[in-house]
Design a protein around this motif. Structure first.
Motif, short mmCIF file in Angstrom:
data_model
loop_
_atom_site.label_atom_id
_atom_site.label_comp_id
_atom_site.label_asym_id
_atom_site.label_seq_id
_atom_site.Cartn_x
_atom_site.Cartn_y
_atom_site.Cartn_z
N ARG A 1 4.74 4.26 2.18
CA ARG A 1 3.56 3.41 2.35
C ARG A 1 3.06 2.92 0.99
NH1 ARG A 1 -1.69 4.46 1.69
NH2 ARG A 1 -3.23 3.25 2.84
N CYS A 2 2.95 3.83 0.04
CA CYS A 2 2.45 3.45 -1.28
C CYS A 2 3.40 2.46 -1.97
CB CYS A 2 2.27 4.70 -2.16
SG CYS A 2 0.91 5.75 -1.62
N PHE A 3 4.71 2.65 -1.77
CA PHE A 3 5.68 1.76 -2.38
C PHE A 3 5.53 0.34 -1.85
CE2 PHE A 3 9.83 -0.36 -1.84
CZ PHE A 3 10.18 -0.53 -3.16
N ILE A 4 5.41 0.20 -0.53
CA ILE A 4 5.32 -1.13 0.08
C ILE A 4 4.02 -1.82 -0.33
CG2 ILE A 4 5.11 -2.35 2.28
CD1 ILE A 4 6.95 -0.25 3.50
N LEU A 5 2.90 -1.10 -0.19
CA LEU A 5 1.61 -1.73 -0.46
C LEU A 5 1.44 -2.07 -1.94
CD1 LEU A 5 -0.85 0.23 1.87
CD2 LEU A 5 0.48 -1.83 2.32
N GLY A 55 -5.32 2.32 -1.41
CA GLY A 55 -3.90 2.49 -1.65
C GLY A 55 -3.46 1.87 -2.96
N GLY A 56 -4.35 1.72 -3.92
CA GLY A 56 -3.96 1.08 -5.16
C GLY A 56 -3.63 -0.38 -4.97
N ALA A 57 -4.15 -1.00 -3.89
CA ALA A 57 -3.76 -2.36 -3.54
C ALA A 57 -4.93 -3.33 -3.57
CB ALA A 57 -3.12 -2.37 -2.15
N ASN A 58 -6.02 -2.91 -4.19
CA ASN A 58 -7.18 -3.78 -4.36
C ASN A 58 -7.78 -4.24 -3.03
OD1 ASN A 58 -6.80 -3.66 -7.16
ND2 ASN A 58 -5.35 -5.37 -7.09
N GLN A 107 4.95 -15.78 9.75
CA GLN A 107 4.08 -15.06 8.84
C GLN A 107 3.51 -13.83 9.55
OE1 GLN A 107 3.29 -15.65 5.61
NE2 GLN A 107 4.60 -17.46 5.44
N LEU A 108 3.63 -12.68 8.90
CA LEU A 108 3.16 -11.42 9.46
C LEU A 108 2.10 -10.81 8.56
CD1 LEU A 108 6.65 -9.87 10.36
CD2 LEU A 108 5.15 -11.14 11.88
N LEU A 109 1.01 -10.35 9.16
CA LEU A 109 -0.02 -9.64 8.40
C LEU A 109 0.49 -8.27 8.01
CD1 LEU A 109 -3.28 -10.41 10.44
CD2 LEU A 109 -2.80 -11.12 8.09
N VAL A 110 0.09 -7.81 6.83
CA VAL A 110 0.40 -6.46 6.38
C VAL A 110 -0.87 -5.62 6.50
CG1 VAL A 110 1.19 -5.02 4.47
CG2 VAL A 110 2.15 -7.31 4.78
N PHE A 111 -0.74 -4.45 7.11
CA PHE A 111 -1.89 -3.59 7.35
C PHE A 111 -1.89 -2.42 6.37
CE2 PHE A 111 -0.88 -5.79 11.27
CZ PHE A 111 -2.12 -6.25 11.69
N ASP A 112 -3.07 -1.84 6.18
CA ASP A 112 -3.20 -0.78 5.18
C ASP A 112 -2.79 0.58 5.70
OD1 ASP A 112 -5.31 -0.48 6.91
OD2 ASP A 112 -6.79 -0.03 5.37
N ARG A 113 -2.53 0.69 6.99
CA ARG A 113 -2.09 1.95 7.59
C ARG A 113 -0.87 1.69 8.46
NH1 ARG A 113 -7.71 4.71 9.85
NH2 ARG A 113 -8.93 4.53 7.92
N TYR A 114 -0.16 2.77 8.78
CA TYR A 114 0.95 2.63 9.73
C TYR A 114 0.40 2.32 11.12
CZ TYR A 114 4.22 4.76 6.40
OH TYR A 114 5.02 5.02 5.32
N PRO A 115 1.12 1.46 11.88
CA PRO A 115 2.28 0.65 11.51
C PRO A 115 1.89 -0.47 10.54
CG PRO A 115 1.60 0.18 13.76
CD PRO A 115 0.75 1.30 13.29
N LEU A 175 15.40 0.10 16.18
CA LEU A 175 14.77 0.42 14.90
C LEU A 175 13.29 0.73 15.09
CD1 LEU A 175 16.43 -2.33 12.68
CD2 LEU A 175 17.10 0.06 12.91
N VAL A 176 12.79 1.64 14.28
CA VAL A 176 11.39 2.03 14.34
C VAL A 176 10.53 0.93 13.72
CG1 VAL A 176 9.69 3.77 13.66
CG2 VAL A 176 12.03 4.46 14.19
N LEU A 177 9.46 0.57 14.39
CA LEU A 177 8.59 -0.51 13.93
C LEU A 177 7.52 0.02 12.98
CD1 LEU A 177 8.06 -2.34 17.36
CD2 LEU A 177 9.61 -2.99 15.52
N GLY A 178 7.12 -0.82 12.03
CA GLY A 178 5.99 -0.50 11.19
C GLY A 178 6.28 0.28 9.94
N THR A 179 7.56 0.54 9.64
CA THR A 179 7.91 1.33 8.46
C THR A 179 8.99 0.61 7.66
OG1 THR A 179 8.63 3.54 7.73
CG2 THR A 179 9.60 2.69 9.77
N MET A 180 9.80 1.33 6.89
CA MET A 180 10.81 0.70 6.04
C MET A 180 12.11 1.50 6.06
SD MET A 180 10.78 -0.05 1.93
CE MET A 180 11.28 1.63 1.52
N TYR A 181 13.23 0.79 6.12
CA TYR A 181 14.55 1.40 5.99
C TYR A 181 15.07 1.16 4.57
CZ TYR A 181 14.71 2.17 11.01
OH TYR A 181 14.44 2.63 12.28
N SER A 182 15.77 2.14 4.04
CA SER A 182 16.22 2.07 2.64
C SER A 182 17.58 1.40 2.51
CB SER A 182 16.28 3.47 2.04
OG SER A 182 17.17 4.29 2.77
N TYR A 183 18.06 0.75 3.58
CA TYR A 183 19.36 0.09 3.54
C TYR A 183 19.28 -1.22 4.31
CZ TYR A 183 19.60 2.38 8.11
OH TYR A 183 19.31 2.82 9.38
#
Length: 445
Positions: free
Chosen positions: A275-279, A233-236, A298-306, A365-373
């Motif tokens: 996904r690409c924006f967040i990672l 994902g361009g995230a090394n 502290q929350l781990l960030v995963f490379d796939r949804y969620p 709210l839906v878990l594992g994604t992003m809201y734009s507001y």
């Protein structure tokens, strides 16, 4: 062997119960009159609402959940397109679809995700059922009865075309069996090719000379390359690979589904913009973990949804030092995250309004994604939440509400002092306080 239907039954199912010619049907558009009837566009001076069953290229097939429906199964494409716009307008006012983009509404409309919300606007002419676009149907080529030869050739081409449209699916590990079934089902129902009815473009002349073996290896290398891009994902490669969904077992059972928890999309193999924006944003900061803005967990960030056991959102205000500054469409925003426990308001993590004592609820709210507001500003609970940040007078009437959740995160002018600001986005410490867990009763010694 299936029982034969009488001619009258077959005509009724096709919506031609009063027609003499069994090779035609009428446009079954439910709202108003057929557009061709309004414009009097009719070949050979026939009824403009008639559709020839021998040539369905310019039609759309729909299904009615009323098995005894006699209103018909086909619409002219222009009639369907106009009717679909009315259904999309209704979907725009429904539940979670209000936060979807126009593209998302159009993609989800005829899948279970959107149709469950919009079916009330899809009433059939029969008055006892609801219409739905048949995503698995493809318009057949026109037939010919000249010794049946042209029909047989066309049928063979149709079968070959369907075989070309079969796309390989990527299986997940055995521990994800349930999620795989859900995603494959959504993939079949909501694929772009099914919704548009288009087939793959023919191969160019330069590709016809490639042997089948080389063609297969070429296709395989493309899939492997796409998989490598998706993992990195361009995230090394700094993000964690999710092995199971056990962390979501704390949720109520009715929320353990792909609508409450964002899972991998069936298209683009995970390479979507969100996904690409967040990672890429987190990778540029070297962060493989994020911090909940409320409880600081502290929350781990995963490379796939969620992507996280919570949800991300963008806010024009930096609620905490852990929020990351980003540029979105020329505006400065802050990438913020709230953990699943705080969204659900579990014991000791709930927050309440300082002024009206109403509990903030993020469980929808839906878990594992992003809201734009800003999700805290989107649902003001009292007058204090809609006051100007400068003169402290209400920017809106207490009974007035904006059209979209995202509108509360935009800059608006105060009608009193004319100050332009994001007045509805308040500091969390100004609005909320911790909900103190009730102490257990103690017996008198």
């Amino acid at each position: 062997m299936a029982p034969r239907r009488h001619l009258g039954q077959v005509q009724g199912l096709l919506g031609i119960d009063t027609l003499e010619d069994v090779n035609v049907t009428r446009c079954c558009v439910p709202n108003g009159e057929c557009l061709r009837a309004q414009q009097q566009l009719s070949p050979n001076n026939n009824d403009p609402m008639l559709i020839s069953l021998d040539d369905l290229r310019d039609t759309v097939r729909v299904t009615c959940n009323n098995e005894l429906c006699t209103a018909g199964r086909y619409m002219h494409r222009e009639c369907f397109d106009q009717w679909e716009q009315t259904v999309l307008a209704y979907l725009k006012t429904c539940g979670r679809a209000r936060s979807w983009s126009e593209r998302q509404r159009h993609q989800n409309l005829w899948t279970k995700k959107g149709y469950d919300l919009a079916y009330k606007a899809c009433g059939c002419k029969c008055g006892r059922g609801h219409l739905k676009k048949d995503l698995d149907w493809m318009p057949p080529p026109p037939t010919s009865n000249i010794f049946g030869r042209i029909e047989e050739i066309d049928t063979g081409k149709k079968k070959k075309r369907r075989n070309r449209n079969v796309r390989p699916t990527l299986a997940i590990s055995a521990t994800h069996t349930a999620a795989t079934v859900v995603n494959e089902t959504r993939g079949r129902a909501g694929s772009l090719s099914s919704s548009t009815g288009s087939s793959s473009p023919p191969a160019s002349g330069s590709e016809t000379s490639v042997s089948p073996i080389h063609a297969h290896s070429k296709k395989k290398s493309k899939i492997e390359l796409s998989e490598r891009i998706r993992i990195g994902g361009g995230a090394n490669g700094i993000f964690t690979r999710r092995l199971d969904f056990s962390s979501f077992n704390a949720l109520p059972k009715n929320k353990l589904n792909s609508y409450q928890i964002k899972t991998e999309d069936e298209g683009n193999h995970g390479n979507d913009d969100t996904r690409c924006f967040i990672l890429s944003t987190l990778a540029s900061q070297g962060r493989s973990k994020v911090q909940c803005v409320l409880c600081e967990e502290q929350l781990l960030v995963f490379d796939r949804y969620p992507l996280v056991d919570g949800t991300f959102f963008l806010s024009p205000r930096q609620h905490a030092k852990s929020c990351i500054e980003v540029k979105v469409e020329g505006r400065t925003q802050f990438l913020t995250v709230v953990c699943m426990g705080c969204l659900e308001g579990v014991t000791g993590r709930g927050i309440i309004c300082r002024y009206c004592n109403q509990k903030w609820d993020g469980s929808s709210l839906v878990l594992g994604t992003m809201y734009s507001y800003d999700i805290f500003a989107a649902m003001p609970c009292c007058t204090e939440r809609i006051k100007c940040n400068s003169c402290y007078k209400p920017v809106l009437h207490p009974a007035q509400r904006l059209n979209f959740f995202s509108d509360y995160s935009h800059m608006v002018p105060c009608p009193h002092c004319r100050t332009l600001d994001t007045h509805f986005v308040k500091p969390l410490g100004f609005c909320y306080t911790r909900q103190v867990a009730p102490r257990p009763l103690q017996m008198w010694p």
